[in-house]
Write an enzyme that holds these catalytic residues in place. Sequence first.
Site, PDB file in Angstrom:
ATOM      1  CB  CYS A  98       0.638 -24.185  -8.052  1.00  0.00           C
ATOM      2  SG  CYS A  98       0.554 -24.182  -9.847  1.00  0.00           S
ATOM      3  CG  HIS A 140      -2.461 -29.168  -8.913  1.00  0.00           C
ATOM      4  ND1 HIS A 140      -2.491 -28.249  -7.886  1.00  0.00           N
ATOM      5  CD2 HIS A 140      -1.589 -28.663  -9.839  1.00  0.00           C
ATOM      6  CE1 HIS A 140      -1.683 -27.238  -8.183  1.00  0.00           C
ATOM      7  NE2 HIS A 140      -1.112 -27.470  -9.348  1.00  0.00           N
ATOM      8  CD  GLU A 141       0.067 -30.943 -12.507  1.00  0.00           C
ATOM      9  OE1 GLU A 141       0.008 -30.082 -13.407  1.00  0.00           O
ATOM     10  OE2 GLU A 141       0.701 -30.761 -11.443  1.00  0.00           O
ATOM     11  CG  HIS A 144      -2.241 -26.506 -13.963  1.00  0.00           C
ATOM     12  ND1 HIS A 144      -2.115 -25.132 -13.898  1.00  0.00           N
ATOM     13  CD2 HIS A 144      -1.541 -26.980 -12.906  1.00  0.00           C
ATOM     14  CE1 HIS A 144      -1.387 -24.795 -12.865  1.00  0.00           C
ATOM     15  NE2 HIS A 144      -1.024 -25.900 -12.238  1.00  0.00           N
TER      16      HIS A 144
END
Length: 171
Positions: A98, A140-141, A144
């Site tokens: 990341c 993953h995004e 976030h």
Amino acid sequence: MAKGRAQAITLYGEPVLHQPCADVTDFDRDLARLVEDMRASMRAANGVGLAANQIGVALRVFVFDVPDASGEKHKGHIVNPVLQPFASPATVKDTEGCLSVPGPHTELRRAAVATVTGFDVEGRELTVTGDGYLARCLQHECDHLNGVVYVDLLSGRRRRKILAEAGLSDR
């Protein structure tokens, strides 16, 4: 639209990374500029994906430029993304890192295929489905934008080790 300006990457521990982001309500020039700045920031940091909160903007937007399992490159952005329920229980354990935890990578299990729905900067609906690193990036995004950094998914011991390698402390 003119090329964006690279912004500083927000590091683990900053509050904006650890809280859910707000939905985008205005599909306007400011949103288009934000997406261009995010693309420039991702390129400058040699990343493959970047969420708005990684440059300090608490809005539900991410950009990506990453290959799928066959090596085909996928580039784009998604506004107000929603990660769809996984159609298959298949998972893959692979290396993940990341930009907000610079340096170290570690293995993490993710769904093998991911689908995200949302909008483009003009408010048109879109769907992105991918496998390989594209699937990993989509998940993953979206994490976030929900206030979750990948190290938060690790055991406490592994998280502390990765953060120490990055020169960061556990919040």
